[in-house]
Motif scaffolding. Structure first.
Motif, PDB file in Angstrom:
ATOM      1  N   ARG A   1      -9.334  -8.535   2.468  1.00 21.94           N
ATOM      2  CA  ARG A   1     -10.817  -7.900   1.566  1.00 21.94           C
ATOM      3  C   ARG A   1     -12.193  -7.530   1.967  1.00 21.94           C
ATOM      4  O   ARG A   1     -12.687  -6.733   1.183  1.00 21.94           O
ATOM      5  N   ASP A   2     -12.452  -8.378   2.922  1.00 23.07           N
ATOM      6  CA  ASP A   2     -13.532  -7.985   3.188  1.00 23.07           C
ATOM      7  C   ASP A   2     -14.005  -6.866   4.155  1.00 23.07           C
ATOM      8  O   ASP A   2     -15.621  -7.066   4.144  1.00 23.07           O
ATOM      9  N   GLN A   3     -12.761  -6.914   5.265  1.00 21.96           N
ATOM     10  CA  GLN A   3     -13.483  -6.249   6.060  1.00 21.96           C
ATOM     11  C   GLN A   3     -13.434  -4.960   6.826  1.00 21.96           C
ATOM     12  O   GLN A   3     -13.603  -4.229   7.342  1.00 21.96           O
ATOM     13  N   GLN A  20     -11.039  -1.639   6.540  1.00 20.65           N
ATOM     14  CA  GLN A  20     -10.953  -0.195   6.148  1.00 20.65           C
ATOM     15  C   GLN A  20     -10.488   0.980   7.058  1.00 20.65           C
ATOM     16  O   GLN A  20      -9.681   0.391   8.012  1.00 20.65           O
ATOM     17  N   PRO A  21     -10.140   1.553   6.431  1.00 18.73           N
ATOM     18  CA  PRO A  21      -9.423   2.640   6.787  1.00 18.73           C
ATOM     19  C   PRO A  21      -9.940   2.976   7.896  1.00 18.73           C
ATOM     20  O   PRO A  21     -10.836   3.554   8.044  1.00 18.73           O
ATOM     21  N   ASP A  31      -9.667   1.545  10.773  1.00 23.34           N
ATOM     22  CA  ASP A  31      -9.546   0.239  11.331  1.00 23.34           C
ATOM     23  C   ASP A  31      -8.082   0.855  12.086  1.00 23.34           C
ATOM     24  O   ASP A  31      -6.539   0.351  11.870  1.00 23.34           O
ATOM     25  N   VAL A  50      -5.268   0.760   9.958  1.00 19.03           N
ATOM     26  CA  VAL A  50      -4.989   0.973   8.570  1.00 19.03           C
ATOM     27  C   VAL A  50      -5.174   2.212   7.562  1.00 19.03           C
ATOM     28  O   VAL A  50      -5.961   3.108   8.041  1.00 19.03           O
ATOM     29  N   GLY A 103      -6.029   3.281   3.342  1.00 20.73           N
ATOM     30  CA  GLY A 103      -6.636   3.310   2.764  1.00 20.73           C
ATOM     31  C   GLY A 103      -6.805   1.425   1.826  1.00 20.73           C
ATOM     32  O   GLY A 103      -7.331   0.598   3.553  1.00 20.73           O
ATOM     33  N   ALA A 104      -7.085   1.817   0.780  1.00 21.04           N
ATOM     34  CA  ALA A 104      -8.136  -0.098   0.445  1.00 21.04           C
ATOM     35  C   ALA A 104      -7.078  -1.112   0.214  1.00 21.04           C
ATOM     36  O   ALA A 104      -5.865  -0.524  -0.511  1.00 21.04           O
ATOM     37  N   PRO A 105      -7.387  -2.050   0.191  1.00 24.84           N
ATOM     38  CA  PRO A 105      -6.089  -2.954  -0.749  1.00 24.84           C
ATOM     39  C   PRO A 105      -6.158  -2.372  -1.767  1.00 24.84           C
ATOM     40  O   PRO A 105      -7.055  -2.138  -2.223  1.00 24.84           O
ATOM     41  N   TYR A 106      -4.879  -3.511  -2.145  1.00 17.84           N
ATOM     42  CA  TYR A 106      -4.098  -3.280  -3.442  1.00 17.84           C
ATOM     43  C   TYR A 106      -3.477  -4.385  -4.002  1.00 17.84           C
ATOM     44  O   TYR A 106      -2.877  -5.837  -2.905  1.00 17.84           O
ATOM     45  N   VAL A 108      -2.545  -4.139   2.622  1.00 21.12           N
ATOM     46  CA  VAL A 108      -3.210  -2.726   2.629  1.00 21.12           C
ATOM     47  C   VAL A 108      -1.593  -2.407   2.974  1.00 21.12           C
ATOM     48  O   VAL A 108      -0.760  -2.695   3.491  1.00 21.12           O
TER      49      VAL A 108
END
Length: 153
Positions: A41-43, A45-46, A48, A68, A70-73, A100
């Motif tokens: 959630r916090d660290q 990034q797309p 990574d 990775v 996209g963003a988390p959902y 993710v």
DNA sequence: GCCAACGTTGGC
DNA sequence: GCCAACGTTGGC
């Protein structure tokens, strides 16, 4: 740009399954540990880097390289009542767990856990610490480059 | 907020 | 299947 190791049971999702998926991309679901979730959630990034690790199998080890996307959902599996990943305390309004998307990037030589333990440069890897059970753990740039070299990627 | 009991992870 | 290590739960 950060690097991560993510554990998957190959009976559930193997690296080959990611390679075979549309766009070589799968949703990473089922994380039910707060520390692992917070990393996501916090660290994360797309872009990574992800070491795709096979756990709870005959030869545990690093099976491939991913990234990775996209963003988390919210992790949809938390709302699946009476299923393995259901969390009765989670609601769509207040989701507790996240996913993710992860895309396969390269498949090198399979690196068994037993081999990783013999590499001096990897001694400090979170994965290799005594009692380490984190399903999502940070990897340093040095560890990442060492592993890609070992895998021949 | 402590901590015992219980559950889970995951290598072996 | 065993069991060490760790996380979570819940009574107090």
């Amino acid at each position: 740009m950060r690097y991560w190791l993510m554990k998957s049971e190959p009976d559930e999702v193997a690296f080959d399954d990611v390679l075979a998926a549309p766009g070589k991309t799968v949703s990473w679901f089922g994380v039910r540990n707060y520390q692992a979730r917070n990393f996501m959630r916090d660290q994360m990034q797309p872009g990574d880097g992800v070491l795709f690790y096979h756990s709870s199998c005959a030869v545990p080890g690093i099976a491939g390289i991913a990234e990775v996307v996209g963003a988390p959902y919210p992790d949809a599996s938390q709302f699946e009542t009476d299923r393995k990943y259901a969390d009765p305390k989670a609601t769509p309004e207040a989701p507790r767990w996240i996913s993710v998307d992860v895309r396969a990037v390269a498949q090198g030589r399979y690196l068994p856990l037993t081999e990783l333990r013999t590499v001096p440069q990897l001694q400090d890897m979170v994965l290799l610490q005594k009692g380490s059970r984190l399903s999502v753990s940070p990897v340093t740039r040095g560890e990442w480059e060492c592993i890609l070299a070992l895998a021949g990627v």
